[in-house]
Structure formats: structure tokens, C-alpha cells
Write a protein that holds these residues in place. Structure first.
Motif, PDB file in Angstrom:
ATOM      1  N   GLY A   1      -3.447  -8.360   2.971  1.00 42.29           N
ATOM      2  CA  GLY A   1      -4.513  -8.237   1.985  1.00 42.29           C
ATOM      3  C   GLY A   1      -5.615  -7.320   2.444  1.00 42.29           C
ATOM      4  N   VAL A   2      -6.530  -7.071   1.521  1.00 44.46           N
ATOM      5  CA  VAL A   2      -7.718  -6.299   1.861  1.00 44.46           C
ATOM      6  C   VAL A   2      -8.877  -6.917   1.096  1.00 44.46           C
ATOM      7  CG1 VAL A   2      -7.235  -4.556   0.077  1.00 44.46           C
ATOM      8  CG2 VAL A   2      -8.744  -3.980   1.994  1.00 44.46           C
ATOM      9  N   GLY A   3     -10.018  -7.009   1.759  1.00 50.22           N
ATOM     10  CA  GLY A   3     -11.136  -7.664   1.100  1.00 50.22           C
ATOM     11  C   GLY A   3     -12.462  -7.275   1.700  1.00 50.22           C
ATOM     12  N   ILE A   4     -13.496  -7.690   1.021  1.00 50.74           N
ATOM     13  CA  ILE A   4     -14.843  -7.382   1.487  1.00 50.74           C
ATOM     14  C   ILE A   4     -15.750  -8.536   1.081  1.00 50.74           C
ATOM     15  CG2 ILE A   4     -15.898  -6.202  -0.461  1.00 50.74           C
ATOM     16  CD1 ILE A   4     -16.458  -3.850   1.534  1.00 50.74           C
ATOM     17  N   SER A   5     -16.804  -8.732   1.838  1.00 48.47           N
ATOM     18  CA  SER A   5     -17.688  -9.857   1.589  1.00 48.47           C
ATOM     19  C   SER A   5     -19.142  -9.398   1.594  1.00 48.47           C
ATOM     20  CB  SER A   5     -17.470 -10.903   2.686  1.00 48.47           C
ATOM     21  OG  SER A   5     -18.314 -11.998   2.495  1.00 48.47           O
TER      22      SER A   5
ATOM     23  N   SER B   1      -0.241  -1.672  -1.349  1.00 55.92           N
ATOM     24  CA  SER B   1      -0.545  -0.244  -1.270  1.00 55.92           C
ATOM     25  C   SER B   1      -1.957   0.008  -0.723  1.00 55.92           C
ATOM     26  CB  SER B   1      -0.420   0.384  -2.661  1.00 55.92           C
ATOM     27  OG  SER B   1      -1.165   1.574  -2.729  1.00 55.92           O
ATOM     28  N   VAL B   2      -2.093   1.094   0.034  1.00 55.80           N
ATOM     29  CA  VAL B   2      -3.374   1.445   0.638  1.00 55.80           C
ATOM     30  C   VAL B   2      -4.378   1.914  -0.425  1.00 55.80           C
ATOM     31  CG1 VAL B   2      -2.889   3.867   1.163  1.00 55.80           C
ATOM     32  CG2 VAL B   2      -4.339   2.539   2.711  1.00 55.80           C
ATOM     33  N   LEU B   3      -3.893   2.148  -1.650  1.00 56.92           N
ATOM     34  CA  LEU B   3      -4.794   2.485  -2.746  1.00 56.92           C
ATOM     35  C   LEU B   3      -5.828   1.370  -2.956  1.00 56.92           C
ATOM     36  CD1 LEU B   3      -5.193   4.724  -4.796  1.00 56.92           C
ATOM     37  CD2 LEU B   3      -3.672   3.502  -6.369  1.00 56.92           C
ATOM     38  N   ASN B   4      -5.391   0.154  -2.702  1.00 54.46           N
ATOM     39  CA  ASN B   4      -6.310  -0.989  -2.831  1.00 54.46           C
ATOM     40  C   ASN B   4      -7.459  -0.912  -1.826  1.00 54.46           C
ATOM     41  OD1 ASN B   4      -4.918  -2.809  -4.890  1.00 54.46           O
ATOM     42  ND2 ASN B   4      -3.264  -2.381  -3.447  1.00 54.46           N
ATOM     43  N   ASP B   5      -7.177  -0.318  -0.674  1.00 54.39           N
ATOM     44  CA  ASP B   5      -8.230  -0.171   0.342  1.00 54.39           C
ATOM     45  C   ASP B   5      -9.317   0.791  -0.136  1.00 54.39           C
ATOM     46  OD1 ASP B   5      -5.798  -1.088   1.517  1.00 54.39           O
ATOM     47  OD2 ASP B   5      -6.582  -0.682   3.502  1.00 54.39           O
ATOM     48  N   ALA B   6      -8.947   1.647  -1.085  1.00 59.78           N
ATOM     49  CA  ALA B   6      -9.932   2.588  -1.642  1.00 59.78           C
ATOM     50  C   ALA B   6     -10.666   1.998  -2.832  1.00 59.78           C
ATOM     51  CB  ALA B   6      -9.240   3.882  -2.065  1.00 59.78           C
ATOM     52  N   GLU B   7      -9.993   1.115  -3.546  1.00 57.22           N
ATOM     53  CA  GLU B   7     -10.604   0.558  -4.754  1.00 57.22           C
ATOM     54  C   GLU B   7     -11.778  -0.350  -4.406  1.00 57.22           C
ATOM     55  OE1 GLU B   7      -8.130  -2.009  -7.184  1.00 57.22           O
ATOM     56  OE2 GLU B   7      -8.803  -0.938  -8.989  1.00 57.22           O
ATOM     57  N   ILE B   8     -11.637  -1.063  -3.316  1.00 52.96           N
ATOM     58  CA  ILE B   8     -12.670  -2.047  -2.961  1.00 52.96           C
ATOM     59  C   ILE B   8     -14.023  -1.396  -2.638  1.00 52.96           C
ATOM     60  CG2 ILE B   8     -13.238  -3.666  -1.087  1.00 52.96           C
ATOM     61  CD1 ILE B   8     -10.811  -5.208  -1.827  1.00 52.96           C
ATOM     62  N   PRO B   9     -14.091  -0.358  -1.807  1.00 51.16           N
ATOM     63  CA  PRO B   9     -15.407   0.288  -1.623  1.00 51.16           C
ATOM     64  C   PRO B   9     -15.924   0.951  -2.897  1.00 51.16           C
ATOM     65  CG  PRO B   9     -13.701   1.397  -0.338  1.00 51.16           C
ATOM     66  CD  PRO B   9     -13.098   0.131  -0.855  1.00 51.16           C
ATOM     67  N   SER B  10     -15.019   1.349  -3.795  1.00 50.09           N
ATOM     68  CA  SER B  10     -15.478   1.925  -5.059  1.00 50.09           C
ATOM     69  C   SER B  10     -16.203   0.879  -5.893  1.00 50.09           C
ATOM     70  CB  SER B  10     -14.293   2.480  -5.855  1.00 50.09           C
ATOM     71  OG  SER B  10     -13.523   3.318  -5.036  1.00 50.09           O
ATOM     72  N   MET B  11     -15.712  -0.358  -5.846  1.00 45.79           N
ATOM     73  CA  MET B  11     -16.398  -1.448  -6.539  1.00 45.79           C
ATOM     74  C   MET B  11     -17.771  -1.671  -5.927  1.00 45.79           C
ATOM     75  SD  MET B  11     -13.489  -4.347  -6.810  1.00 45.79           S
ATOM     76  CE  MET B  11     -14.639  -5.586  -7.387  1.00 45.79           C
TER      77      MET B  11
END
Lengths: 452, 452
Positions: free
Chosen positions: B321-325, B138-148
Motif C-alpha cells: 500500500g501507499v498512504g499519508i497522514s 501501481s506506482v501511479l498511486n504514489d503520485a496521486e497521494i501527494p497530488s491530493m
């Protein structure tokens, strides 16, 4: 893109854990760190890669064979094979900037290209603590280190262990008294086998070293275990007054043993053991080994001691120290194999929010609120059947699920399901949070290791 | 032993910190871990060394030149150069044992043999978070990551940043609409320079790619920054209905931007930025970059995005997946250079006990008591002059010293000295402990980073 796939293997000798195991490992590692910090030790983080000339200053034979060494550009590099040599380098390099006594811990991976076999690792964590003095270092530090080990093991739930303590000066002095100093290395290697092969065979081997039968008996009697520390000191007292080094060793050992008691360590967890020598040449005073009482076959899980010269390969500065090392990867492997960590709390989060509506705004706000309260929270984002979503939470061991649907949004309450008991009821958010926190705190307070 | 000493150097390109700096680094690292865990991410710890065939499955050209690769026995090994390839291997290898979405973080060292220069590291920490779905995510995960990311930066005290968000589908669709898909890579490389060289020069360069002047204008207008998110969507709406991929991208971006607001992130900290493309080929949807508002010259300090195929080199399984580093070592280096971490609490312990008597039993008991209360405690063991012992505490930044002498032992109280104010008075142990705890809690609650 080609359809030929590469097999996603991990090199042998590397510990790579599945999530639940990883969470257990992390909890043990955090306990170590917490106690190290309580004792005022600084975390240190030296590079994994060092110049070969620096890392191999002291190494020889066996070490050189086992290392990972390679060249890149102008650099001849080696992956660290322990945390002691990097510490020596660091202290020698930065001596002018450090304040002594310098107390540091380091938990890091080290590398040894050993033959791969079950329970042997090529990449593994060591957890080291050392206290380095500038010119001198009080023997009180030799007592503080085993006290930390006691704190760590008991916090973990691993209370059935014995820290065995000796002093190299006693051994050196003892062999001087017997005029056997030139043979002391061979003797120590031989007597080390006493638990495996028995006293008679050790005496036979000692006689092969051309040692008188009478001296062989003295040696095996000396290193024989005693039923308590006071009995050990009675035996030690018999040789007092004959050798300066010996006398100093006995005096140091007495101070250490007395101080350990003052730190609150129960007598059952530490013991004078005159058979402990430690292989490494550089220990010069106190030496430690730690064994599980119910698994002596494992050998020492935590060893170390006092050394006079940490960094003599790099500096003329006299830097005595005392330290101890836990082979964390091996310890974890052993505890896992014995199923001693089976009951640890290994949920990736404390609660999963399961929306039963399309609109996500309430759900997201709720997740933010719970996280602000310190509750580890995950939103179930993928839709699908209720059953498979609950299965997901179950498989991960998540203890609570919160349902939010039209009813809940209208009432402002949420439905909380306890995944263990299956109990399910509506609560105000704060009340639900309270239940979760109480449950999680209970889990956190429980010991990770459960001896069976 | 020879008197020739080896210079205790550290290889260039390796960050090795002095104690106070190390403590700052550890605090930042812990903040990251704390927030990752609050969001239900699992810690993962893959080996530093992997089989070259596995690690280089996807790599080419530049990557191969920079890696540390060597052979030992039968193994051709490479030190990991990022945490994404090891994640792909792990997920492909263990897919049957994992539950999806699989949420993991990893903070670990990676290696790149780049040319050494100031601020460039050969060994450095990356802090990665990724959420991997099985077939869908879900694209909701794409929003959760910048919130973190928002939570992390604000907890650290670094609130003057902007998370810039775009969607690759929008860019791909846009260039399709202009019939410029075959040139899109070159265009993106060119427009990436707009902040450096200005709009006119970019248009000139675009014309060299044989793009009509009118299209060049459309491109530069499209990627031009907008004063807020609603203005950006107004611009995006102008091209709606012309291309399916474009429309999907706009719809995903809208959901992401709306959801970020629901997570409680203030609008000043995130922004649609249609100029963001990210170099890596494998992003297919949402992309992120994060910049310091007052230091745009640094570039992005935290980047990532959505990808369709995490592990296609190892498995046929569709794992989006979606991720950030976060480049943690580089971030720390920058913050240190700017003196933004100068006021962090970097004492190795909260209190040092300074005995003024020979007998250590009271002192040791006191240290054990303070530690049980969670106070980081060190005993001053080395004797010497009072002044030099207080200097030691001062240099280390230890905020309190406790004196214990005959008087104190007789009264059962202790003398507490506040090293900052110099104030000194007798207290009951519990009252002294309370003061220390209050002070330390204040320090812990303070943000580590202090923008100046």
C-alpha cells in the motif's frame, strides 16, 4: 518475521461497517449535521477521555458499573458515557466566554460496558442538540427542537414517525392534585407499562401502591392516548385552576404545540402524549419521545426535554436548557436490519477512468479536470483484463466508466459507459461530465431511507 | 443537593476548543474530507477501542509505554494510538469482502499517553489516506497521494509548502553500493541531523561509525539538497547500473515525479529530497514529508510512503500500500498559534431574526422559509433590550440581523441590518435572502488560511 498470525478480530459491541454500509451511515450523519447547522447550532467536540471526578460527579449505581475507567500516571480517567455531562462541564468551564443562549450539537462516540448482545453497542454514536440559557430560556426553544427532528427525519425519507410531547410540570401538578406526589415515581414507572400489560393490570399494580381505585381510574384515564391534540387539551383543561405547577405546564405545552405547527410540522407527526415521563430525574418541563408508527416495538428513537439545571454539579450559575438526543448507531442498525437503506447511492466515486494505453498523461489530466468539476473520480491503475476491471467498478457500484485509448486521444473525445444500462458511446469530455453530474445529482436528491 | 462544586476541568493534552476555534477546525476537516471523496476514497470508521492483542501485535518498547490500556470483564483493551494498525486489522479481517485497490480515508482521534507539554496532545486527530493493493499496486498511486495533498493545502489557502519525496530503495541501494548496508540505520539517523548541526559535524559523527572519510563525503553530497528536480536526477544517474534495487528506486521516483506534474502540481510545491528516510521500518519505496517553507522549524506536517506488507501480522496475504497522514490537531494548533486562520468565517449562523412584537407566528414562518433557502438562521428568543440582543449577534459574528415589527408585518417586507457596515434598510424577504446568500457565498469561497 514469525508465521504465527494474530486473528484480526474486532471487539464485540463495536459497530465496524463494510464500505457500502459506512457510506450509508455517513450520509445519515451528514443530513443531521446539515440540519443542525441550518438552525444555527455550533459543532462541539469534547474529549472522549475526561477526569473521572468530573464525569462521575453526578453518576451513581448503574452508570458506575458500566463505565470504562482506568488510571494512567496521575490521572484517573473515564471514557464519556454520554454527551450531556461533557456539555455541562464545557459550559460551566467556559461560561465566561460563551454567549447565551448557547446552541450546540455534538455527534460523537460514547462508551458503555454493557453486556454484549445483538443490537446493543458498547461504543456508539449519539447525536445531541441542546440550547442552554443563562438564567432563563424561552419555551419557543422547546418547539424549535422537535421541528428540527421533523426536518431531519423527512429529509432522510423517514416520514412515518410521531414526536410525542408532554410536560413534566403537568405530571407533577396532576399527582399533587391527587395528593399522590410522594408516590409519583412509582406511579410513573407503573403506568409506563400500560401499552405492554394493559389498563386493567396497571390499575391492579397501582392498587398495590395503596392508591384508591377511583384515583387509579383517574390516572389511567389521564394518561390514555387521545385521537388528536385538541382532545388532549380538552382533557387537560378539566384539571385547570387547581394547581399552579399544573397550570404552568399546560400553558407551556400549549405554546410548544402551537409553535410546532408554525414551524410547518404537519399534525400527523407530533402529538401530545400524557403518558410520556422520561426516566431521568432532571427533566423539569417539556419532554419528548419519537416513535416509528410502523415499529412501535423499537421504542423511542429520539428523546429529550427541558431541564432547569444543566451544570449544578460544577457551578452555582443557573443554566436551564432543552435538548434531544438521537442514538445514531442504534437507529442505523435498526434501519439496516429492516432493509430501509438498501437503495442509497453508495458508490465510492462517480466515475472510473479506464486507460487502454500505456501513456498516463492524458488520463491523469482528465482525472484532474473531472475532479475540478466536482465529479468523484478514480483512475483504474492496476491493468489486467478488461472484464476484471469492469467487475471491480461493478462490485463497488460505480455508475460510470470512461474508456480512453488511441482513438479517444486522437479525437479528443472519450467513451462513456453507463454501468447500469450498459449503454456506451463517445462524447466530448464536457458532455460526458454533464451526464455524470445529472445522474449523481438525481441520486443525491433521492431520500436515503425508503420505507417498505 | 450539596453546594460543594466539582471543578469543571478538562484533562491536559486534550484539545477542547471554544466555538469560533471549533468552527475553524471543522472547516479544515471538511476540506480534507471533500478532497478525499473527490479522489474516490471511502470513509472508514473503526472503533477507538480494540483488543490489546490485535493492536499491539506489532508494537514494542516506546509504543507500549504510551498507550492507554485497561481491562473490563474478560476484555484486555487498548485505545488506538494510530489509524494504520486498525486499517491493517480491518483489511485482513474483511479482505474477502473488499475490492482492491481499496482506497480509504479515516479522520479520527488517536491516543498517546505522552508527557503533557505545550503543543503536544494525548488525544488528537489523524487524517489518513491509504490505497491498498492485492499482491501489487501501481506506482501511479504514489503520485496521486501527494497530488491530493497539494489540492487540500491550496484549497485551504496554504500554498507555501513543499512536498519532499524520496524512495527507500534508492537509499538502501546506495548504502549497498558503498558496502555500508549494515550501518544504514545509524547513518540515516545521523544524516537526519544535517540541517540542525551542519555538514562538518555530520561527517565527524559518521566517522565515529568507522566510515571512511571519502564515503562520508559521498553520503553528505548524496543527500545534499539540489536546486531543482532535474539536478537531483542528474545526481541519481551517476550511481545507475551498480545496484538493481537502486535502479528500481530511481525509476519509481522518476515515474512519481513525472506523474505529479501531470496531476497539475506546480514544481515549486514538490521536490526530490534524498535526505528524507522516514523513521518507520516498514516503508519500502516512495516516502514523503511536507514542510512549510516559511516555518521549517515545525518539521513535517504530512508524511507517509509506500509499504510492502500492510497486514503481515494478521494474514499471509500480500497487501502492499501507499498512504499519508496529516496530524490534524497539531496542524490546527500550529496554524492557530501563527494567527493564520484569523479571517475565517466563523458565524454559527448567517442571520438572526429579531422580533419586535409578541406574536411569533410570522417570525417562525420566516425562519422556516430562510432555512429552506439554505440560510443558517437563528431566532432571537430571549427578549431583553435591543442593544444586548444586537451585542449577542456581534459577539457571535453573525453578519446579518432581520428586524420584524408591526410595520414589517403590515408591509410584508423585513428590515435587514448588515452588522459589519451597520447599513439597514427594508427589503422584500427574497431580496434580503439574496443579499445574505451572496455575502455567505463570498465568505465560503474565500480560503480559510491566510498566510501573513
Amino acid at each position: 518475521m514469525s508465521n504465527e498470525k494474530i486473528v484480526p478480530k474486532t471487539l464485540s459491541g463495536m459497530m465496524e461497517l463494510l464500505p457500502k454500509e459506512q457510506l450509508k451511515f455517513e450520509q445519515i450523519k451528514s443530513t443531521l449535521e446539515e440540519v443542525y447547522r441550518l438552525y444555527g447550532f455550533l459543532p462541539l467536540d469534547t474529549p472522549v477521555l475526561e477526569a473521572s471526578s468530573v464525569l462521575l460527579a453526578k453518576a451513581g449505581g448503574e452508570t458506575e458499573k458500566q463505565i470504562y475507567r482506568f488510571a494512567k500516571g496521575d490521572n484517573d480517567m473515564t471514557m464519556r458515557f454520554d454527551l450531556t455531562v461533557p456539555l455541562a462541564k464545557y459550559v460551566a468551564k467556559n461560561a465566561g466566554e460563551l454567549s447565551f443562549p448557547f446552541r450546540r450539537y455534538q455527534i460523537g462516540k460514547v462508551y458503555r460496558g454493557e453486556r454484549a448482545q445483538k443490537g446493543r453497542f458498547r461504543e456508539f454514536y449519539q447525536a445531541d442538540i441542546d440550547i442552554i440559557g443563562d438564567g432563563k430560556l424561552s419555551v419557543l426553544n422547546d418547539a424549535e427542537i422537535p421541528s428540527m427532528i421533523y426536518d431531519i427525519f423527512t429529509r432522510l425519507g423517514l416520514d412515518d414517525f410521531t414526536i410525542r410531547i408532554n410536560n413534566r410540570k403537568i405530571l407533577n401538578g396532576f399527582y399533587e392534585i391527587l395528593s399522590l406526589s410522594d408516590k409519583s415515581q412509582d406511579i410513573m414507572r407503573t403506568v409506563d407499562k400500560i401499552e405492554k400489560i394493559g389498563k386493567e393490570k396497571v390499575i391492579a399494580e397501582l392498587q398495590l401502591l395503596e392508591i384508591e381505585k377511583e384515583d387509579c381510574e383517574k390516572i389511567t384515564d389521564f394518561i390514555a392516548s387521545t385521537s388528536n391534540n385538541s382532545e388532549a387539551f380538552d382533557k387537560l383543561d378539566m384539571y385547570l385552576g387547581k394547581n399552579e405547577q399544573y397550570d404552568l405546564g399546560v400553558s407551556e405545552l400549549k405554546t410548544v404545540i402551537e409553535s410546532i405547527a408554525m414551524f410547518g410540522v404537519p399534525e400527523k407527526n407530533y402529538r401530545v402524549d400524557l403518558s410520556i415521563a422520561r426516566g431521568l430525574d432532571y427533566y423539569t418541563g417539556t419532554v419528548y419521545e419519537t416513535t416509528f408508527n410502523r415499529h412501535p416495538e423499537i421504542g423511542s428513537i429520539c428523546s429529550g426535554g427541558r431541564y432547569d439545571e444543566l451544570a449544578s454539579f460544577y457551578t452555582d450559575r443557573h443554566l436551564p436548557g432543552v435538548g434531544i438526543s438521537i442514538g445514531l448507531t442504534r437507529l442505523f442498525y435498526i434501519l439496516s436490519e429492516m432493509n430501509y437503506i438498501d437503495e442509497a447511492y453508495v458508490a465510492p466515486c462517480d466515475v472510473m477512468i479506464l486507460p487502454m494505453i500505456e501513456d498516463t498523461s492524458y488520463i491523469i489530466g482528465l482525472s484532474a479536470k473531472l475532479r475540478r468539476m466536482g465529479i468523484k473520480t478514480q483512475i483504474s491503475t492496476e491493468g489486467g483484463k478488461m472484464k476484471s476491471r469492469l467487475n471491480y467498478a461493478n462490485r463497488l457500484g460505480i455508475p460510470f466508466v470512461i474508456f480512453v485509448g488511441e482513438d479517444e486521444i486522437a479525437s479528443g473525445n472519450i467513451t462513456l459507459k453507463n454501468m447500469e444500462s450498459g449503454a456506451q458511446a463517445q462524447f466530448e469530455v464536457d458532455k460526458a461530465a454533464e451526464q455524470i453530474i445529472t445522474y449523481v445529482n438525481g441520486k443525491k436528491a433521492a431520500k436515503i431511507i425508503n420505507l417498505k
